[in-house]
Scaffold this active site. Structure first.
Site, mmCIF file in Angstrom:
data_model
loop_
_atom_site.group_PDB
_atom_site.id
_atom_site.type_symbol
_atom_site.label_atom_id
_atom_site.label_comp_id
_atom_site.label_asym_id
_atom_site.label_seq_id
_atom_site.Cartn_x
_atom_site.Cartn_y
_atom_site.Cartn_z
ATOM 1 N N GLU A 114 0.794 -1.235 0.000
ATOM 2 C CA GLU A 114 0.000 0.000 0.000
ATOM 3 C C GLU A 114 0.823 1.279 0.000
ATOM 4 O O GLU A 114 0.515 2.225 0.728
ATOM 5 C CB GLU A 114 -0.969 -0.001 1.188
ATOM 6 C CG GLU A 114 -1.914 -1.188 1.176
ATOM 7 C CD GLU A 114 -2.912 -1.186 2.330
ATOM 8 O OE1 GLU A 114 -2.797 -0.349 3.231
ATOM 9 O OE2 GLU A 114 -3.814 -2.049 2.318
ATOM 10 N N ASN A 160 2.170 -5.094 -3.134
ATOM 11 C CA ASN A 160 0.776 -5.454 -2.869
ATOM 12 C C ASN A 160 -0.066 -4.197 -2.614
ATOM 13 O O ASN A 160 0.375 -3.292 -1.898
ATOM 14 C CB ASN A 160 0.759 -6.352 -1.614
ATOM 15 C CG ASN A 160 -0.571 -7.028 -1.362
ATOM 16 O OD1 ASN A 160 -1.093 -7.725 -2.238
ATOM 17 N ND2 ASN A 160 -1.123 -6.852 -0.166
ATOM 18 N N HIS A 196 -10.471 -6.447 -2.048
ATOM 19 C CA HIS A 196 -11.538 -6.260 -1.058
ATOM 20 C C HIS A 196 -12.686 -5.573 -1.806
ATOM 21 O O HIS A 196 -12.615 -4.369 -2.070
ATOM 22 C CB HIS A 196 -11.060 -5.366 0.093
ATOM 23 C CG HIS A 196 -9.918 -5.957 0.870
ATOM 24 N ND1 HIS A 196 -10.078 -7.064 1.678
ATOM 25 C CD2 HIS A 196 -8.610 -5.613 0.952
ATOM 26 C CE1 HIS A 196 -8.908 -7.360 2.239
ATOM 27 N NE2 HIS A 196 -8.003 -6.506 1.813
ATOM 28 N N GLU A 226 -5.932 -10.799 -1.014
ATOM 29 C CA GLU A 226 -6.717 -10.576 0.224
ATOM 30 C C GLU A 226 -8.210 -10.551 -0.062
ATOM 31 O O GLU A 226 -8.949 -9.735 0.498
ATOM 32 C CB GLU A 226 -6.329 -9.236 0.874
ATOM 33 C CG GLU A 226 -4.855 -9.052 1.101
ATOM 34 C CD GLU A 226 -4.500 -7.757 1.848
ATOM 35 O OE1 GLU A 226 -5.411 -7.091 2.362
ATOM 36 O OE2 GLU A 226 -3.309 -7.439 1.909
ATOM 37 N N ASP A 228 -12.105 -10.568 -0.283
ATOM 38 C CA ASP A 228 -13.373 -10.789 0.420
ATOM 39 C C ASP A 228 -14.437 -9.985 -0.306
ATOM 40 O O ASP A 228 -14.127 -9.056 -1.054
ATOM 41 C CB ASP A 228 -13.317 -10.467 1.927
ATOM 42 C CG ASP A 228 -12.594 -9.193 2.284
ATOM 43 O OD1 ASP A 228 -12.657 -8.226 1.514
ATOM 44 O OD2 ASP A 228 -11.963 -9.152 3.357
HETATM 45 C C1 XIL Z 1 -5.850 -6.069 8.534
HETATM 46 C C2 XIL Z 1 -6.175 -7.275 9.377
HETATM 47 O O1 XIL Z 1 -7.198 -7.990 8.781
HETATM 48 C C3 XIL Z 1 -6.554 -6.855 10.758
HETATM 49 O O2 XIL Z 1 -6.781 -7.990 11.582
HETATM 50 C C4 XIL Z 1 -5.456 -5.993 11.337
HETATM 51 O O3 XIL Z 1 -5.817 -5.522 12.583
HETATM 52 C C5 XIL Z 1 -5.189 -4.810 10.440
HETATM 53 O O4 XIL Z 1 -4.877 -5.268 9.154
HETATM 54 N N1 XIL Z 1 -5.019 -4.492 3.739
HETATM 55 C C6 XIL Z 1 -3.947 -5.247 4.163
HETATM 56 C C7 XIL Z 1 -4.087 -6.091 5.370
HETATM 57 O O5 XIL Z 1 -2.919 -5.318 3.480
HETATM 58 O O6 XIL Z 1 -2.873 -6.241 6.046
HETATM 59 C C8 XIL Z 1 -5.151 -5.564 6.299
HETATM 60 O O7 XIL Z 1 -5.334 -6.518 7.312
HETATM 61 C C9 XIL Z 1 -6.436 -5.323 5.552
HETATM 62 C C10 XIL Z 1 -6.251 -4.307 4.462
#
Ligand code: XIL
Length: 309
Positions: A114, A160, A196, A226, A228
């Protein structure tokens, strides 16, 4: 490779452990490989949870995708008060220690997470205005990749990010960043698309495929890192929303399945019982398994995509 983000604290729960072991062949630490949990106090490393996750995977022949070495989130508070030379030393020590500890045991690392600015942010050269950018300048990204390569030469090294699945300015910034790294001979192997998304608002398959192809054309690999799918704001009754979610999982996973350079799909969790979405965006059911570990329509959508149906 089908993976899930996991937390070591849940592994002692039999249904959690069994569902994970049965359906997945890759895991990512949702939290425990990040900088804050491994080094909350400067110079004091704690690998309790981090080791447990790697050992769990190794005992089952699962792969581990490491996440994430340099990220503005989950950076311990003390890092924010370091001077430029101190931060440079701390970042080097962190990457060498963490990536080096698991050398040869972790399939891929999200080296930088990020770092690209969101659509609205300006005047930062397209990069997020993080402590790393402020102290070290844009070169921190190349530096992190070089350190990771030397500490874990066997691992695939990934950049990422989120919202780069669309035909948008953020993807173009990411593409420019990554192409620059490749042109400069920086050791980067791939780009992770976090994914996401929302069932009523998700990137069209053609846009995802095009972005992935442009990265592949740079000689790199890609992955869905990641995924969802939120359904809280989707129209219709629960059954309708679950069916919409299934279609989104099938379409998007299908893009990776069809892309020869897509080396894996990871969901950000696997059971609705434990999802970061509830705390971040509001109560939801974004994952392929329900709260009692039953397969949802979404799980069958994933299966359809894997079987190319
Ligand atoms: C989030 C986790 O899901 C949480 O449990 C934690 O507290 C904070 O981070 N993008 C990312 C992940 O790259 O690392 C993040 O994960 C969600 C968004």
């Amino acid at each position: 490779m089908l993976g899930a983000a996991i937390q070591s604290g849940y592994l002692s729960q039999a249904p959690y452990n069994a569902t994970l072991s049965k359906h997945f062949n890759s895991v990512t630490a949702e939290y425990e490989h990040k900088w804050d949990p491994v080094q909350r106090t400067p110079g004091v490393y704690d690998f309790t949870g981090a080791d447990q996750i790697v050992e769990f995977a190794e005992a089952r022949g699962m792969r581990v995708r490491g996440h994430a070495l340099v990220w503005h989130g989950a950076t311990p508070a003390w890092v924010n008060s370091l001077s430029e030379p101190e931060l440079r030393i701390a970042m080097e020590d962190h990457i060498r220690t963490v990536a080096g500890r698991y050398r040869g045991r972790i399939f891929a690392w999200d080296v930088v997470n990020e770092a690209v600015a969101d659509e609205g942010q300006a005047n930062t050269g397209g990069l997020r205005n993080s402590v790393f950018l402020q102290r070290l300048g844009p070169g921190f990204i190349a530096e992190a990749f070089r350190l990771a390569r030397s500490a874990a030469p066997e691992a695939r090294l990934y950049y990422n990010d989120y919202s780069i699945e669309w035909a948008n300015a953020k993807f173009e910034r990411t593409y420019a960043l990554v192409k620059g790294l490749v042109d400069d001979g920086v050791p980067i192997d791939g780009v992770g698309f976090q994914m996401h998304v929302e069932a009523q608002n998700y990137p069209p398959a053609a846009q995802i495929a095009r972005n992935m192809q442009r990265i592949a054309d740079l000689g790199l690999v890609v992955n869905i890192s990641e995924m969802d799918v939120r359904i809280r704001l989707a129209p219709g009754d629960l059954m309708t929303r679950l069916e919409a979610q299934k279609r989104v999982y099938r379409e998007i996973v299908g893009v990776c399945v069809a892309q020869p350079f897509c080396d894996g799909i990871t969901f950000w969790g696997f059971t609705d019982r434990y999802s970061w979405i509830d705390g971040f965006f509001g109560p939801d059911d974004p994952l392929p398994f329900n709260e009692s570990y039953g397969a949802k329509p979404a799980a069958y959508g994933v299966l359809d995509a894997l079987l190319r149906r």
